[in-house]
Design a protein around this motif. Structure first.
Motif, PDB file in Angstrom:
ATOM      1  N   ARG A   1      -6.185  -1.448 -30.882  1.00  0.00           N
ATOM      2  CA  ARG A   1      -5.260  -1.327 -29.754  1.00  0.00           C
ATOM      3  C   ARG A   1      -5.858  -1.921 -28.484  1.00  0.00           C
ATOM      4  O   ARG A   1      -5.146  -2.511 -27.659  1.00  0.00           O
ATOM      5  N   ASP A   8      -0.093   6.614 -24.026  1.00  0.00           N
ATOM      6  CA  ASP A   8       1.345   6.686 -23.831  1.00  0.00           C
ATOM      7  C   ASP A   8       1.967   7.570 -24.907  1.00  0.00           C
ATOM      8  O   ASP A   8       1.346   7.884 -25.920  1.00  0.00           O
ATOM      9  N   PRO A   9       3.221   8.010 -24.713  1.00  0.00           N
ATOM     10  CA  PRO A   9       3.872   8.914 -25.692  1.00  0.00           C
ATOM     11  C   PRO A   9       3.935   8.334 -27.098  1.00  0.00           C
ATOM     12  O   PRO A   9       3.773   9.068 -28.082  1.00  0.00           O
ATOM     13  N   ARG A  10       4.157   7.028 -27.210  1.00  0.00           N
ATOM     14  CA  ARG A  10       4.237   6.430 -28.541  1.00  0.00           C
ATOM     15  C   ARG A  10       2.892   6.517 -29.256  1.00  0.00           C
ATOM     16  O   ARG A  10       2.834   6.764 -30.466  1.00  0.00           O
ATOM     17  N   THR A  11       1.808   6.346 -28.512  1.00  0.00           N
ATOM     18  CA  THR A  11       0.475   6.448 -29.112  1.00  0.00           C
ATOM     19  C   THR A  11       0.179   7.877 -29.543  1.00  0.00           C
ATOM     20  O   THR A  11      -0.406   8.108 -30.608  1.00  0.00           O
ATOM     21  N   ARG A  32       2.387  10.138 -30.424  1.00  0.00           N
ATOM     22  CA  ARG A  32       3.180  10.418 -31.640  1.00  0.00           C
ATOM     23  C   ARG A  32       2.525   9.803 -32.867  1.00  0.00           C
ATOM     24  O   ARG A  32       2.476  10.429 -33.937  1.00  0.00           O
ATOM     25  N   LEU A  33       2.029   8.582 -32.725  1.00  0.00           N
ATOM     26  CA  LEU A  33       1.359   7.928 -33.850  1.00  0.00           C
ATOM     27  C   LEU A  33       0.137   8.719 -34.284  1.00  0.00           C
ATOM     28  O   LEU A  33      -0.106   8.899 -35.495  1.00  0.00           O
TER      29      LEU A  33
END
Length: 360
Positions: free
Chosen positions: A139, A7-10, A12-13
């Motif tokens: 995760r 996902d986008p949050r992953t 970015r991380l």
């Protein structure tokens, strides 16, 4: 190992960790070099090797991502090959940058020296791979935990709905037979009131959400819909008493919790006596506990023969036990005991809670 959604949050991380990690490695390597007497222009070597590691590990990431869902016997050799290849590429970059920085005086004197210089980055690559796989495993465990919790919640919801919607067919059959008898006797007004009462009760039963709670006042109003039908069937043979402490009217409880217990009492106690009987609904507060009770003065021995005493294995009572167990776990209790004047009493104990109910 099931693959994880990227996902986008992953993403970015990952980029924050990837950029920050290699930048921190370059700064640390440069400070160590200065501490050992290297010249200030050594930054070219430190940041050059870090840039090579940044680019090489992007390729390692793609291989690990694509092989993540495979068995360990396939994943581990691929991960090992990535470590060897990435170490070699970083080693080549390091030797090239060293020779460019200090010329032939830094050139290794033998093949073993080249090998030592080329494999000096092995610990860095191993650290990167270990850190990357560790985060992905973490995760994965989080995702599996969320899936288990979601599946458990869905199972509980389905179980509650199944238990909640198990209406006793005897009640429907008896009510329809009573309506038919009234029509044949030309008591159309009474039959019409019974049809309207049955319609209101069924509408309430189907519209109420078993996952939400209502106040005791709302529960008693719904119970009166059912008792209104039964009073038309039994007339003077059915007497109902309600004893509720004022503070309990706002207490929250699962919707349609008392109706199966009252239905059991009518079926096993009231309908089997020619003279009818008395039904008593009681509600009180005992500290942090809401105490609800449904009692009748029917034939206790006959009731026991129908499974309403002892463990209380009747369908209505069993459903009530299971609903409370799913909702409150060990914070609830169901007791069935004989009344002194005859008949049985079913007592429910659940946490006393108040607040805005969805249908209040």
């Amino acid at each position: 190992m099931p693959p994880l959604a990227d996902d986008p949050r992953t993403r970015r991380l990952f980029w924050w960790l990837q950029t920050g990690g290699w930048f921190g490695y370059a700064c640390l390597s440069y400070l160590q070099a200065l501490a050992h007497g290297k010249s200030p222009d050594y930054w070219r070597l430190s940041f050059g090797v870090a840039l090579a590691g940044f680019l090489v590990t992007l390729g390692v990431r793609q291989v690990l991502k694509r092989s993540w869902g495979r068995p360990l016997r396939v994943f581990l050799p691929l991960a090992g090959a990535c470590v060897v290849l990435a170490t070699g590429l970083m080693g080549v970059a390091y030797i090239t940058l060293v020779l460019d920085w200090c010329g032939d005086q830094c050139r290794p004197s033998s093949g073993l020296g080249y090998l030592a210089s080329g494999t000096g980055q092995l610990y860095v690559v191993l650290s990167w791979v270990g850190f990357y796989t560790g985060i992905k495993y973490y995760r994965q465990l989080q995702q599996q935990s969320r899936q288990v919790l979601a599946a458990t919640a869905m199972a509980h919801e389905a179980q509650l709905k199944m238990l909640r919607y198990q209406l006793n067919p005897h009640f429907l059959f008896n009510t329809l037979n009573a309506i038919s008898t009234l029509v044949l006797d030309r008591q159309n007004d009474v039959a019409n009131r019974m049809v309207q009462g049955l319609s209101a009760f069924l509408r309430h039963s189907l519209d109420s959400d078993p996952m939400q709670r209502v106040t005791l006042k709302q529960e008693l109003d719904a119970l009166n819909l059912y008792l209104g039908i039964e009073k038309m069937r039994f007339a003077e043979r059915l007497a109902v008493e309600t004893q509720v402490e004022p503070a309990c009217y706002s207490a929250l409880l699962p919707s349609m919790l008392l109706q199966p217990l009252v239905e059991n009492a009518v079926k096993h106690a009231i309908s089997r006596r020619v003279s009818g009987g008395r039904l008593r609904v009681r509600a009180s507060r005992d500290g942090d506990t809401l105490v609800l009770a449904v009692a009748d003065n029917g034939p206790g021995d006959d009731a026991a023969a129908n499974g309403r005493q002892g463990n209380g294995t009747g369908v209505g009572l069993a459903n009530t036990r299971e609903r409370l167990r799913v909702l409150y776990d060990d914070a609830q209790a169901v007791k069935v005991r004989a009344c002194e004047e005859g008949g049985l009493e079913v007592e429910l104990r659940l946490p006393y809670e108040t607040g805005g109910a969805p249908r209040e």
